[in-house]
Design a protein around this motif. Structure first.
Motif, PDB file in Angstrom:
ATOM      1  N   ALA A  57     -17.918   2.407  10.559  1.00  0.00           N
ATOM      2  CA  ALA A  57     -18.415   1.031  10.693  1.00  0.00           C
ATOM      3  C   ALA A  57     -18.934   0.770  12.111  1.00  0.00           C
ATOM      4  CB  ALA A  57     -17.315   0.037  10.336  1.00  0.00           C
ATOM      5  N   LEU A  58     -18.233   1.303  13.115  1.00  0.00           N
ATOM      6  CA  LEU A  58     -18.680   1.144  14.498  1.00  0.00           C
ATOM      7  C   LEU A  58     -20.025   1.832  14.707  1.00  0.00           C
ATOM      8  CD1 LEU A  58     -15.400   1.689  16.530  1.00  0.00           C
ATOM      9  CD2 LEU A  58     -16.776  -0.378  16.483  1.00  0.00           C
ATOM     10  N   ASP A  59     -20.159   3.039  14.172  1.00  0.00           N
ATOM     11  CA  ASP A  59     -21.415   3.774  14.324  1.00  0.00           C
ATOM     12  C   ASP A  59     -22.571   3.026  13.661  1.00  0.00           C
ATOM     13  OD1 ASP A  59     -20.261   5.813  15.774  1.00  0.00           O
ATOM     14  OD2 ASP A  59     -19.881   7.062  14.016  1.00  0.00           O
ATOM     15  N   LYS A  60     -22.310   2.467  12.491  1.00  0.00           N
ATOM     16  CA  LYS A  60     -23.360   1.726  11.794  1.00  0.00           C
ATOM     17  C   LYS A  60     -23.752   0.479  12.578  1.00  0.00           C
ATOM     18  CE  LYS A  60     -24.629  -0.261   7.373  1.00  0.00           C
ATOM     19  NZ  LYS A  60     -24.235  -0.570   6.003  1.00  0.00           N
ATOM     20  N   ASN A  70     -22.466   2.606  23.624  1.00  0.00           N
ATOM     21  CA  ASN A  70     -21.340   2.966  24.495  1.00  0.00           C
ATOM     22  C   ASN A  70     -20.094   2.149  24.164  1.00  0.00           C
ATOM     23  OD1 ASN A  70     -23.113   4.673  25.717  1.00  0.00           O
ATOM     24  ND2 ASN A  70     -23.285   3.521  27.627  1.00  0.00           N
ATOM     25  N   ARG A  71     -20.280   0.915  23.742  1.00  0.00           N
ATOM     26  CA  ARG A  71     -19.156   0.060  23.347  1.00  0.00           C
ATOM     27  C   ARG A  71     -18.472   0.651  22.114  1.00  0.00           C
ATOM     28  NH1 ARG A  71     -15.353  -3.483  24.603  1.00  0.00           N
ATOM     29  NH2 ARG A  71     -15.185  -5.259  23.212  1.00  0.00           N
ATOM     30  N   ALA A  72     -19.275   1.117  21.170  1.00  0.00           N
ATOM     31  CA  ALA A  72     -18.724   1.744  19.966  1.00  0.00           C
ATOM     32  C   ALA A  72     -17.938   3.001  20.334  1.00  0.00           C
ATOM     33  CB  ALA A  72     -19.842   2.077  18.993  1.00  0.00           C
ATOM     34  N   SER A  73     -18.492   3.802  21.227  1.00  0.00           N
ATOM     35  CA  SER A  73     -17.810   5.030  21.651  1.00  0.00           C
ATOM     36  C   SER A  73     -16.496   4.719  22.351  1.00  0.00           C
ATOM     37  CB  SER A  73     -18.715   5.839  22.584  1.00  0.00           C
ATOM     38  OG  SER A  73     -19.859   6.259  21.904  1.00  0.00           O
ATOM     39  N   ALA A  74     -16.497   3.700  23.180  1.00  0.00           N
ATOM     40  CA  ALA A  74     -15.286   3.318  23.900  1.00  0.00           C
ATOM     41  C   ALA A  74     -14.204   2.838  22.935  1.00  0.00           C
ATOM     42  CB  ALA A  74     -15.595   2.233  24.928  1.00  0.00           C
ATOM     43  N   LYS A  76     -13.880   3.665  19.757  1.00  0.00           N
ATOM     44  CA  LYS A  76     -13.389   4.827  19.009  1.00  0.00           C
ATOM     45  C   LYS A  76     -12.424   5.641  19.868  1.00  0.00           C
ATOM     46  CE  LYS A  76     -17.395   6.502  17.751  1.00  0.00           C
ATOM     47  NZ  LYS A  76     -18.431   7.330  17.108  1.00  0.00           N
ATOM     48  N   SER A  77     -12.770   5.818  21.124  1.00  0.00           N
ATOM     49  CA  SER A  77     -11.925   6.584  22.032  1.00  0.00           C
ATOM     50  C   SER A  77     -10.568   5.912  22.226  1.00  0.00           C
ATOM     51  CB  SER A  77     -12.629   6.732  23.381  1.00  0.00           C
ATOM     52  OG  SER A  77     -11.799   7.387  24.304  1.00  0.00           O
ATOM     53  N   ASP A  78     -10.577   4.604  22.439  1.00  0.00           N
ATOM     54  CA  ASP A  78      -9.324   3.866  22.630  1.00  0.00           C
ATOM     55  C   ASP A  78      -8.432   3.964  21.402  1.00  0.00           C
ATOM     56  OD1 ASP A  78     -10.105   3.106  25.142  1.00  0.00           O
ATOM     57  OD2 ASP A  78     -10.744   1.089  24.552  1.00  0.00           O
ATOM     58  N   MET A  79      -9.022   3.837  20.214  1.00  0.00           N
ATOM     59  CA  MET A  79      -8.234   3.895  18.987  1.00  0.00           C
ATOM     60  C   MET A  79      -7.680   5.298  18.762  1.00  0.00           C
ATOM     61  SD  MET A  79      -7.067   1.811  16.825  1.00  0.00           S
ATOM     62  CE  MET A  79      -8.097   0.401  17.108  1.00  0.00           C
ATOM     63  N   ILE A  83      -3.789   6.652  18.245  1.00  0.00           N
ATOM     64  CA  ILE A  83      -3.353   7.499  17.115  1.00  0.00           C
ATOM     65  C   ILE A  83      -2.695   8.763  17.637  1.00  0.00           C
ATOM     66  CG2 ILE A  83      -4.174   8.911  15.185  1.00  0.00           C
ATOM     67  CD1 ILE A  83      -6.288   6.739  14.683  1.00  0.00           C
ATOM     68  N   ASN A  84      -3.266   9.369  18.665  1.00  0.00           N
ATOM     69  CA  ASN A  84      -2.693  10.601  19.220  1.00  0.00           C
ATOM     70  C   ASN A  84      -1.367  10.360  19.918  1.00  0.00           C
ATOM     71  OD1 ASN A  84      -4.745  12.263  18.320  1.00  0.00           O
ATOM     72  ND2 ASN A  84      -5.960  12.009  20.181  1.00  0.00           N
ATOM     73  N   ALA A  85      -1.110   9.136  20.349  1.00  0.00           N
ATOM     74  CA  ALA A  85       0.146   8.814  21.030  1.00  0.00           C
ATOM     75  C   ALA A  85       1.283   8.582  20.047  1.00  0.00           C
ATOM     76  CB  ALA A  85      -0.039   7.588  21.910  1.00  0.00           C
ATOM     77  N   MET A  86       0.959   8.578  18.748  1.00  0.00           N
ATOM     78  CA  MET A  86       2.014   8.357  17.740  1.00  0.00           C
ATOM     79  C   MET A  86       2.991   9.514  17.756  1.00  0.00           C
ATOM     80  SD  MET A  86      -0.254   6.953  14.543  1.00  0.00           S
ATOM     81  CE  MET A  86       1.062   7.156  13.380  1.00  0.00           C
ATOM     82  N   LYS A  87       4.216   9.231  17.324  1.00  0.00           N
ATOM     83  CA  LYS A  87       5.250  10.270  17.298  1.00  0.00           C
ATOM     84  C   LYS A  87       5.017  11.242  16.157  1.00  0.00           C
ATOM     85  CE  LYS A  87       8.632   7.187  19.266  1.00  0.00           C
ATOM     86  NZ  LYS A  87       9.833   6.438  19.080  1.00  0.00           N
TER      87      LYS A  87
END
Length: 87
Positions: A57-60, A70-74, A76-79, A83-87
């Motif tokens: 949806a962000l890419d679209k 760049n806002r979309a990329s940022a 996605k990166s933050d999200m 997700i990677n910080a999850m246990k």
């Protein structure tokens, strides 16, 4: 009210575009909330599935110039970091 015909047309166009952009941004916020809800429930598989939808949806939105690329990329990166910080 505009006095010139082209200004009147521009006003009408802006109203339509404003509605379209608000609809897309509202959808993005809904998708973001779904991803965060999956992260909070600590379900990584569900979070990744929701992230794929959010990312698409962000890419679209970026392709349609509703948000900047760049806002979309940022976003996605933050999200992905969450997700990677999850246990």
């Amino acid at each position: 009210m505009p006095n010139i015909a082209s200004a009147s047309k521009r006003l009408r166009q802006n109203e339509v575009r404003n509605l379209y952009n608000r609809k897309i941004k509202s959808f993005l916020n809904t998708q973001k909330k779904k991803v965060i809800k999956s992260i909070d429930s600590n379900d990584k598989a569900s979070a990744m599935e929701e992230f794929k939808k959010y990312s698409s949806a962000l890419d679209k939105a970026a392709r349609k110039s509703v948000i900047h690329l760049n806002r979309a990329s940022a976003k996605k990166s933050d999200m992905m970091k969450k997700i990677n910080a999850m246990k």
